[in-house]
Structure formats: structure tokens, C-alpha cells
Design a protein around this motif. Structure first.
Motif, PDB file in Angstrom:
ATOM      1  N   TRP A   1      -7.632  -5.403  -1.943  1.00  0.00           N
ATOM      2  CA  TRP A   1      -6.644  -5.820  -2.944  1.00  0.00           C
ATOM      3  C   TRP A   1      -5.492  -6.474  -2.236  1.00  0.00           C
ATOM      4  N   GLN A   2      -4.438  -6.858  -2.970  1.00  0.00           N
ATOM      5  CA  GLN A   2      -3.332  -7.612  -2.380  1.00  0.00           C
ATOM      6  C   GLN A   2      -2.003  -7.191  -2.985  1.00  0.00           C
ATOM      7  N   THR A   3      -0.928  -7.615  -2.335  1.00  0.00           N
ATOM      8  CA  THR A   3       0.403  -7.397  -2.906  1.00  0.00           C
ATOM      9  C   THR A   3       0.415  -7.926  -4.348  1.00  0.00           C
TER      10      THR A   3
ATOM     11  N   GLY B   1      -6.532  -3.394   3.873  1.00  0.00           N
ATOM     12  CA  GLY B   1      -5.591  -4.251   4.579  1.00  0.00           C
ATOM     13  C   GLY B   1      -6.215  -5.377   5.370  1.00  0.00           C
ATOM     14  N   GLU B   2      -7.412  -5.147   5.864  1.00  0.00           N
ATOM     15  CA  GLU B   2      -8.112  -6.165   6.639  1.00  0.00           C
ATOM     16  C   GLU B   2      -9.585  -5.818   6.596  1.00  0.00           C
ATOM     17  N   PRO B   3     -10.411  -6.728   7.103  1.00  0.00           N
ATOM     18  CA  PRO B   3     -11.836  -6.423   7.084  1.00  0.00           C
ATOM     19  C   PRO B   3     -12.134  -5.130   7.851  1.00  0.00           C
TER      20      PRO B   3
ATOM     21  N   ARG C   1      -9.846 -15.554   5.114  1.00  0.00           N
ATOM     22  CA  ARG C   1      -8.770 -16.070   4.286  1.00  0.00           C
ATOM     23  C   ARG C   1      -8.923 -17.563   4.118  1.00  0.00           C
TER      24      ARG C   1
ATOM     25  N   PHE D   1     -16.545  -9.646   2.614  1.00  0.00           N
ATOM     26  CA  PHE D   1     -15.407 -10.505   2.953  1.00  0.00           C
ATOM     27  C   PHE D   1     -15.822 -11.585   3.943  1.00  0.00           C
TER      28      PHE D   1
ATOM     29  N   ASN E   1      -3.295 -12.171   9.802  1.00  0.00           N
ATOM     30  CA  ASN E   1      -3.367 -10.763   9.401  1.00  0.00           C
ATOM     31  C   ASN E   1      -3.441  -9.914  10.670  1.00  0.00           C
TER      32      ASN E   1
ATOM     33  N   LEU F   1       0.550  -9.150   7.018  1.00  0.00           N
ATOM     34  CA  LEU F   1       0.475 -10.603   6.933  1.00  0.00           C
ATOM     35  C   LEU F   1       1.712 -11.235   7.564  1.00  0.00           C
TER      36      LEU F   1
ATOM     37  N   THR G   1       0.833  -1.206   0.000  1.00  0.00           N
ATOM     38  CA  THR G   1       0.000   0.000   0.000  1.00  0.00           C
ATOM     39  C   THR G   1       0.869   1.258   0.000  1.00  0.00           C
TER      40      THR G   1
ATOM     41  N   ASP H   1     -14.120   1.287   2.114  1.00  0.00           N
ATOM     42  CA  ASP H   1     -13.249   0.108   2.128  1.00  0.00           C
ATOM     43  C   ASP H   1     -12.743  -0.204   0.719  1.00  0.00           C
ATOM     44  N   THR H   2     -11.499  -0.699   0.651  1.00  0.00           N
ATOM     45  CA  THR H   2     -10.946  -1.187  -0.616  1.00  0.00           C
ATOM     46  C   THR H   2     -10.267  -2.525  -0.353  1.00  0.00           C
TER      47      THR H   2
ATOM     48  N   ASP I   1      -8.626 -15.667  -0.722  1.00  0.00           N
ATOM     49  CA  ASP I   1      -9.621 -15.137   0.217  1.00  0.00           C
ATOM     50  C   ASP I   1     -11.007 -15.629  -0.173  1.00  0.00           C
TER      51      ASP I   1
HETATM   52  C1  6R9 Z   1      -3.102  -4.296   0.102  1.00  0.00           C
HETATM   53  C2  6R9 Z   1      -2.778  -5.371   1.077  1.00  0.00           C
HETATM   54  C3  6R9 Z   1      -3.686  -8.833   1.311  1.00  0.00           C
HETATM   55  C4  6R9 Z   1      -4.677  -9.562   2.185  1.00  0.00           C
HETATM   56  C5  6R9 Z   1      -5.873 -10.019   1.420  1.00  0.00           C
HETATM   57  C6  6R9 Z   1      -6.914 -10.116   2.525  1.00  0.00           C
HETATM   58  C7  6R9 Z   1      -6.568  -8.926   3.405  1.00  0.00           C
HETATM   59  C8  6R9 Z   1      -6.852  -6.659   2.291  1.00  0.00           C
HETATM   60  C9  6R9 Z   1      -8.926  -6.226   2.742  1.00  0.00           C
HETATM   61  C10 6R9 Z   1      -8.604  -7.488   3.285  1.00  0.00           C
HETATM   62  C11 6R9 Z   1     -10.738  -7.738   4.081  1.00  0.00           C
HETATM   63  C12 6R9 Z   1     -10.258  -5.741   2.925  1.00  0.00           C
HETATM   64  N1  6R9 Z   1      -7.304  -7.716   2.992  1.00  0.00           N
HETATM   65  N2  6R9 Z   1      -7.824  -5.733   2.141  1.00  0.00           N
HETATM   66  N3  6R9 Z   1      -9.506  -8.235   3.941  1.00  0.00           N
HETATM   67  N4  6R9 Z   1     -11.132  -6.536   3.605  1.00  0.00           N
HETATM   68  N5  6R9 Z   1     -10.640  -4.544   2.465  1.00  0.00           N
HETATM   69  O1  6R9 Z   1      -3.231  -5.340   2.206  1.00  0.00           O
HETATM   70  O2  6R9 Z   1      -1.956  -6.371   0.607  1.00  0.00           O
HETATM   71  O3  6R9 Z   1      -0.487  -7.182   2.508  1.00  0.00           O
HETATM   72  O4  6R9 Z   1      -0.823  -8.537   0.387  1.00  0.00           O
HETATM   73  O5  6R9 Z   1      -2.640  -8.293   2.096  1.00  0.00           O
HETATM   74  O6  6R9 Z   1      -5.172  -8.707   3.216  1.00  0.00           O
HETATM   75  O7  6R9 Z   1      -6.755 -11.298   3.244  1.00  0.00           O
HETATM   76  O8  6R9 Z   1      -5.605 -11.243   0.766  1.00  0.00           O
HETATM   77  P1  6R9 Z   1      -1.395  -7.621   1.417  1.00  0.00           P
END
Ligand code: 6R9
Length: 566
Positions: free
Chosen positions: A350-352, A326-328, A449, A446, A455, A460, A253, A347-348, A434
């Protein structure tokens, strides 16, 4: 008027060429993130616009315009080039959130080298496995972190250069160490930016899985296309905004939106390089008139915990739009912010690996508190049946979140780990790992995982990495690591251990083991609790059943135990 306008209109005939056109990029052109985030903004007439407002401990402040960022990133690029570092080499950025990290990141990219940002709180072991995997050529760091690098010199023959950004060179350095002062070095006005193409590697971010070592997620310069457009449409960054992304560039992020998304949009951003406190955060918003704020659920829950009276002490009227990742993000946090800050957090998700936002709430679209929102235009998202991998079309049925590859910021490989990379794809879908549902209105919710990764506060942590580190402690015979519920961080690390003969279970040993992990790995990976066991639950084939320990922590049904040893 928001940048996205109407989500429903945007999804109709969306094409990524919208972003390509805005950025003046055509297929086959050179594309370099470092250039787009500095030189291009200057060419657009914003050379004197503030790019970075930085605040460190004790209220020390530094400010840089886009021209400062352009020239200083040139200077860093040239310095690295003169050391013999070239395109494709991995250059690790191992610093606190100081200006050198943000600007150095662009410098590395301008050289065509691969930026490998690592969280500066990592201990020597966490650092070593990531440098080793990437065979990193150079590391840019600070005096306060260099002892961790020095510890692993013998084990890291590939690491040729250790560059200190805050060293005066007076005290002796070892033969691999040099120093570079970004603000005082002879400025390099013009640098020939390396002609990277869409598929040239740009950033290598490490992320944790359940098993095996952390995975190096390889991104390419073309990721800019979706990072630029999502920052513009989801974060709604506009010309006069003061933007604050609270994430550390050691995590995705902090680079995708704390550097690339922000600066490619020509946004003024601010960075606070001190620890968290509700008071200092609100004061920072007030002082800098922050209008767009991108943060994380753990931070929001901590603000909630600090109470509503603190909020009243500050003028937060500059805030215009808030987002989270980053998390719920629990519904309560959204409702709280709407009530107390006057704006909901959007809320948004996404992932690495995805490199840019995938499922989001958009300005102008109704927020359903607790929902992650809807797929970004151009993203084909689906929920798959976990057994058949067939698409689930009915609403409210949980399954695996999957995406059709093809968006610009998608990872291109796990570094030197093609096998694990290939496992992420089934029937042409990328599996996120997820679970979610969507409702009849197309909003995504959501569920959880699909693996054992912990998390904690949006970071992570691999149970495997902590378990391995625990086994290196002289007292530990066996270990199992799971998530434990936590009010603020949602999850924290908990370890179960059995001891070797001659060691006495007790609080003193517990603290000693905790400290051992904190130093070796990081404060995030440090178990918040260690429970001593006579034996660990194992399958007949000898695998530790984390699932049972996890269920115990969360008060869940233990489930199928037919494979349990005894
Ligand atoms: C950008 C980032 C990814 C993992 C993802 C999921 C969790 C991220 C979330 C969420 C619920 C959201 N995650 N956003 N869970 N609601 N809005 O965080 O990347 O460090 O790779 O983590 O985080 O489990 O798979 P990263």
C-alpha cells in the motif's frame, strides 16, 4: 481462528458497512479518530487495559492504559485549544517515537486540527519545505530537535507556537515557545471532542515524488473505516495480542497501523524507541511477549544478516503472526523467517496515498513467497497497459497498478497541489505509480516503481530534493541522484556531481558533502557515495538523464540514447 476467516468467502459480498457496523458508525454521524482510539475503547469496558508499552534508551519504560491515553489526549487537546489552535489548523508532530507523539496525535485529532507528523531525523531544510507547504500553525517537539525549528523561525511567520514536551520552562524560551508536560499537566477528564465528519481532514503526511517538492497527502477521519478493518483482518489483531509495529509515525505505516489500526481495535501495542540491533529487537519481543509483529523488509534482511545463532538465544515463542510493508519482500526473506522464526512474513502493499493496505497476504491463505498477495476485499485493483491505460486481463503481463477510488482511506488531495493530484487519475483509475503482474491464481507480483523515486529501506527519497540540496553546497556545480543497489536497504542514494572551478575532487570533499546533506535533509537522503564527473549526461534540451546513470549503477542496458546531447 483468524479474524478474516476465509478470504474467498469474504470477497464475495464485501461491503465497507461491515466496519461501519462494528464501529457503531452510521452515515452522517460524527466520526473522530482520536475518540475512536481512546474514549470508545474505554466505553467498551477496556479503560484499564494497557494501550502502550514504551521503551526508550537504557531500558527506561513507560506504560499507559486506554484511560491514560484518553485523559492525556484530552489534556493535550485542551492545551492546544487554550493556545488558540482550532479545527483545520495544521499541527506538526516532530518527535522521536516517544509516548507524547502517539498520544499527542490523538489529541490533535480530538481538537479537529490536522495532524502533520514529520520524521524527527529530518534536517531544517526538509522540515522547512513541509511546514511551508502546510502553513503549519504549531509544532510539538523535543529539546533535542528544537534547534532545527529555531533555524527557520524567520522564514516561517505562520508558525505561531512551538511546544516543547520535555522542557521545564526554567531556561528562557523565545516568544513563540511554550512547554507542556503530558504526564504532569492537570488531567482533563472530559473534553468536547470536535464533531468531525467523514470528510473532515485528519492527517497530512508528506511523501516524495520524482519532481517538485514533497506532496502533502491529505486524509480524512473516515479513513478509520478501512484502517480498522485491515488491521483486524490482515494483521489479525486479537484481544490478547501484544502488537509491535516497528514503523515511525513520521511515515504512514506508523500512523495508519502504529496508532489508528491498533488502538481502534483496542490492541495493546509496544514501541521501542532505540536504534536497530538484532539482539535488542529479539530481546524486546521476548520481554513483552510480542505476538503480532508488523515490520519492513530492510529490518528483516538485517535480522537475516545477524545470523541464526542470535535467534536461538531468545524465546520468541510468543510470536503468532508476522507481516511486512514498504518495499519488495524477497522470497528468501519469507523462506528464512519461516525456517528460523517458525512463521513466514506476510507481505502487504500500500502507499501513503492509499492510507490503508491494498494488496495483502491473509492469515489462512497460502503464501507464495515473493508475492504481495491479493487485493483486500472491496478493493478493485487492475493492471493497466502503460500506453493505452486499458486493463490487462491476461496473467503474467506487467503493467501499472491501478485502483478504483472509493475505499475509505483514499487520500482526498495533495495539499495545495490539485494539479499533481489530478494527474494521478486516468479513466476513473487511481494510478499508484508502481508496476506489477498477477498470476493465474490471482496473486500479485511487484515489478518496480514507475518513476525515479528512491526506496531506501522502505523510505521514499526524492532525487529532486537531494539534487536541489546538493546545489546549495559551495563546491557543487551540477548534480544527478539515482538509486544504487544495496544488500540490506535494497536501494541507497548515490550522487553524481560536477564541481565548480577551484574545488578539488577527493574523499575529504565527499565526506563534507555527505554530511551537508545529512544535516540539511536527513540521514536517509544522505548519498552513500558521491561520484565526481567531468560532465553529466544530458538530453539536447538540457535535462539530466538520470536513466543512464541508473542503468550504469544496476548494470542494465542503457536503452534509447537518441535524445542524448553528445
Ligand atoms: C506504506 C508505504 C509506498 C511505495 C509503493 C511501492 C513501495 C510499499 C510494498 C512496496 C513492493 C511491497 N512498496 N509496499 N513495494 N512490495 N509490499 O510504504 O507507503 O512510504 O508511501 O511507500 O513503497 O513503491 O508505491 P509509502
Amino acid at each position: 481462528m483468524s479474524n478474516i476467516g476465509s478470504y474467498d468467502e469474504r470477497i464475495k459480498d464485501f461491503d465497507w458497512s461491515i466496519a461501519e457496523k462494528e464501529l457503531g458508525y452510521k452515515q452522517g454521524d460524527n466520526i473522530n479518530i482520536g475518540w475512536y482510539c481512546s474514549d470508545r475503547i474505554c466505553e467498551m469496558g477496556k479503560a484499564d487495559k494497557l494501550a502502550l508499552i514504551w521503551e526508550g534508551l537504557g531500558g527506561v519504560e513507560k506504560r499507559y492504559t486506554f484511560n491514560d491515553v484518553r485523559v492525556r489526549s484530552n489534556t493535550i487537546a485542551k492545551y492546544l485549544q487554550d493556545l488558540g489552535i482550532k479545527d483545520g489548523d495544521r499541527v506538526c508532530l516532530f518527535m522521536d517515537k516517544i509516548p507524547e507523539l502517539y498520544i499527542g496525535f490523538l489529541g490533535v485529532l480530538k481538537l479537529g486540527a490536522i495532524a502533520q507528523p514529520l520524521f524527527s531525523a529530518f534536517g531544517d531544510e526538509s522540515l522547512h519545505v513541509r511546514l511551508d507547504n502546510a502553513e503549519t500553525t504549531a509544532i510539538i517537539t523535543q529539546r533535542k530537535h528544537v534547534s532545527k525549528v529555531r533555524k527557520l523561525l524567520e522564514r516561517a511567520p505562520y508558525l505561531k507556537h512551538i511546544i516543547l514536551v520535555d522542557h521545564d520552562g526554567k531556561k528562557s524560551l523565545n516568544d513563540r515557545e511554550t512547554f507542556f508536560n503530558m504526564d504532569e499537566a492537570e488531567p482533563v477528564e472530559n473534553f468536547d471532542v470536535f464533531p468531525t465528519k467523514a470528510n473532515s481532514p485528519s492527517v497530512l503526511h508528506y511523501t516524495s515524488g520524482t519532481t517538485g517538492q514533497p506532496k502533502g497527502v491529505k486524509h480524512v477521519h473516515y479513513s478509520l473505516i478501512s484502517q480498522y478493518l485491515t488491521a483486524k483482518w490482515v494483521l489479525d489483531i486479537q484481544e490478547d495480542d501484544i502488537y509491535w509495529c516497528t514503523a515511525d509515525p513520521g511515515w504512514v505505516t506508523g500512523t495508519s497501523y502504529g496508532i489508528i489500526g491498533a488502538w481502534s481495535n483496542g490492541a495493546t501495542q509496544c514501541v521501542l524507541d532505540t536504534g536497530f540491533s538484532a539482539e535488542s529487537w529479539y530481546a524486546f519481543v521476548e520481554k513483552n511477549k510480542v505476538s503480532m509483529w508488523y515490520s519492513a523488509p530492510t529490518a528483516i534482511r538485517s535480522l537475516m544478516k545477524a545470523g541464526n545463532d542470535v535467534v536461538k538465544k531468545y524465546d520468541l515463542s510468543s510470536l503468532r503472526h508476522l507481516a511486512s510493508v514498504g518495499e519488495p519482500l524477497n522470497a528468501e526473506a519469507v523462506i528464512w523467517s519461516e525456517k528460523v522464526l517458525g512463521l513466514p512474513f506476510y507481505d502487504t502493499f500500500w502507499q501513503t496515498e492509499t492510507g490503508s493496505m491494498m494488496i495483502c497476504n491473509y492469515p489462512g491463505m497460502k503464501v507464495k513467497p515473493g508475492s504481495m498477495g491479493k487485493p483486500f476485499p472491496g478493493i478493485t485493483a487492475a493492471i493497466l497497459d502503460p500506453d493505452t491505460f486499458e486493463e490487462i486481463k491476461e496473467p503474467n503481463k506487467p503493467g501499472l497498478i491501478a485502483f478504483r477510488p472509493g475505499w475509505p482511506a483514499m487520500m482526498r488531495m495533495y495539499w495545495r497541489n490539485e494539479e499533481t493530484y489530478n494527474k494521478k487519475f486516468v479513466n476513473g483509475w487511481y494510478l499508484s505509480g508502481d508496476r506489477s503482474t498477477f498470476d493465474a491464481d490471482g496473486y500479485w507480483w511487484f515489478v518496480g516503481r514507475d518513476d525515479d523515486v528512491i526506496n531506501t529501506g522502505g523510505h521514499l527519497v526524492s532525487p529532486f530534493e537531494v539534487e536541489s540540496a546538493l546545489l546549495e553546497h559551495e563546491a557543487v556545480a551540477e548534480s544527478a541522484v539515482v538509486a544504487k543497489p544495496d544488500e540490506v536497504n535494497m536501494e541507497v542514494v548515490k550522487a553524481f556531481v560536477t564541481l565548480k572551478p577551484g574545488f578539488e575532487a577527493g574523499e575529504e570533499l565527499e565526506l563534507q558533502i555527505m554530511n551537508f546533506i545529512r544535516k540539511k535533509l536527513s540521514p536517509l537522503a544522505m548519498p552513500q557515495e558521491i561520484e565526481y564527473m567531468e560532465t553529466l549526461p544530458k538530453t539536447r534540451s538540457g535535462k539530466i538523464m538520470r536513466r543512464m546513470l541508473h542503468a550504469k549503477e544496476w548494470g542494465l542496458e542503457i536503452g534509447d540514447t537518441s535524445t542524448l546531447e553528445d
